[in-house]
Design an enzyme around this catalytic site. Structure first.
Site, PDB file in Angstrom:
ATOM      1  N   PRO A  70       0.750  -1.259  -0.047  1.00 37.92           N
ATOM      2  CA  PRO A  70       0.107  -0.031  -0.040  1.00 37.92           C
ATOM      3  C   PRO A  70       0.672   1.281   0.123  1.00 37.92           C
ATOM      4  O   PRO A  70       1.874   1.463   0.723  1.00 37.92           O
ATOM      5  CB  PRO A  70      -0.698  -0.103   1.171  1.00 37.92           C
ATOM      6  N   ASN A  71       0.227   2.361  -0.888  1.00 42.55           N
ATOM      7  CA  ASN A  71       0.773   3.523  -0.933  1.00 42.55           C
ATOM      8  C   ASN A  71       2.173   3.617  -1.681  1.00 42.55           C
ATOM      9  O   ASN A  71       2.765   4.784  -2.066  1.00 42.55           O
ATOM     10  CB  ASN A  71       1.179   4.260   0.443  1.00 42.55           C
ATOM     11  N   TYR A 100      11.579   8.671   1.041  1.00 44.72           N
ATOM     12  CA  TYR A 100      11.464   7.285   0.113  1.00 44.72           C
ATOM     13  C   TYR A 100      12.036   7.717  -1.417  1.00 44.72           C
ATOM     14  O   TYR A 100      12.266   6.933  -2.136  1.00 44.72           O
ATOM     15  CB  TYR A 100       9.910   7.033   0.027  1.00 44.72           C
ATOM     16  N   ALA A 111       3.203  -0.937   4.756  1.00 41.08           N
ATOM     17  CA  ALA A 111       2.594  -0.680   6.145  1.00 41.08           C
ATOM     18  C   ALA A 111       2.098  -2.242   6.775  1.00 41.08           C
ATOM     19  O   ALA A 111       2.160  -2.364   7.807  1.00 41.08           O
ATOM     20  CB  ALA A 111       1.472   0.413   6.173  1.00 41.08           C
ATOM     21  N   GLU A 141      12.276  -9.710   1.971  1.00 42.88           N
ATOM     22  CA  GLU A 141      11.258  -8.672   2.418  1.00 42.88           C
ATOM     23  C   GLU A 141      12.581  -7.405   2.148  1.00 42.88           C
ATOM     24  O   GLU A 141      13.755  -7.330   2.570  1.00 42.88           O
ATOM     25  CB  GLU A 141      10.975  -8.461   3.992  1.00 42.88           C
ATOM     26  N   ARG A 161      13.402   4.532  12.141  1.00 37.76           N
ATOM     27  CA  ARG A 161      12.373   5.367  12.092  1.00 37.76           C
ATOM     28  C   ARG A 161      11.418   4.920  13.593  1.00 37.76           C
ATOM     29  O   ARG A 161      11.901   4.738  14.285  1.00 37.76           O
ATOM     30  CB  ARG A 161      11.603   5.007  10.722  1.00 37.76           C
TER      31      ARG A 161
END
Ligand code: DQA
Length: 142
Positions: free
Chosen positions: A10-11, A23, A77, A98, A107
Site C-alpha cells: 500500500p501507498n 522514500y 505498512a 522482504e 524510524r
C-alpha cells in the site's frame, strides 16, 4: 528461466511524490523499469505487482505457487500488521526477501516489528531501489 514475483504494498503507488525526503524521488514505474532492465541482464523473468489491498496481496501470493521460484516483497505498512500476508508466504513456501526503501529501524518504533521477516530468507532495509536490485541479483544466483 527463473521467475521472480515482485510485490509492492500500500501507498507505494505514490512513490515519487510521497514523502520524498524518506522514500526518494523515484516513482514505482522508475523502480520497475530498473528491475526489468536488471532482470534482462541477469536472464531472469520478473512480474511486478502493486496493490493497496491486503486481500489482493494474499491472493497474489497464493496464486504464485508452482508459477514463481522466488518473491521479492515490500509489504509497506502491512509489514507491521499483517498475519495474513505472513501466513500466505509460509503456506506457499516460496523463498522470499522482504525489502524496504527506508531504514525502518531508524524510524518510529512501530516500524521495528515485522510480521513478515521471520518467514523470509532475509530482509533489506534502507538501501532505496538498490534493495530490490540486490534481492533480484541474489535470487538469480541461487
Ligand atoms: C516501507 C516502510 C514501511 O514502514 C512503510 O509503511 C511503507 C514503506 C519502506 O519501503 O520503507 O509504506 O515499507
Amino acid at each position: 528461466m527463473k521467475k521472480i514475483l515482485i510485490i509492492n504494498g500500500p501507498n507505494l503507488n505514490l512513490l515519487g511524490t510521497r514523502e520524498p525526503e524518506i522514500y526518494g524521488k523515484l516513482t514505482l514505474n522508475d523502480i520497475e523499469t530498473q528491475l526489468k532492465n536488471k532482470a534482462e541482464q541477469l536472464r531472469v523473468e520478473i512480474e511486478c505487482f502493486q496493490s493497496n489491498s491486503e486481500g489482493e496481496i494474499v491472493d497474489k501470493i497464493s496464486s504464485a505457487r508452482n508459477k514463481f521460484d522466488a518473491i521479492i516483497i515490500n509489504p509497506a505498512a502491512y509489514t507491521h500488521t499483517s498475519v495474513a500476508i505472513r501466513d500466505a508466504i509460509s503456506a506457499v513456501a516460496i523463498a522470499s526477501i522482504e525489502v524496504h526503501i527506508s531504514n525502518v529501524y531508524s524510524r518510529e518504533e512501530f516500524r521495528h516489528k515485522s510480521f513478515i521477516a521471520p518467514v523470509c530468507i532475509g530482509q533489506i532495509s534502507g538501501l532505496g531501489v538498490n534493495g530490490y536490485l540486490l534481492a533480484l541479483e541474489y535470487f538469480s544466483n541461487i
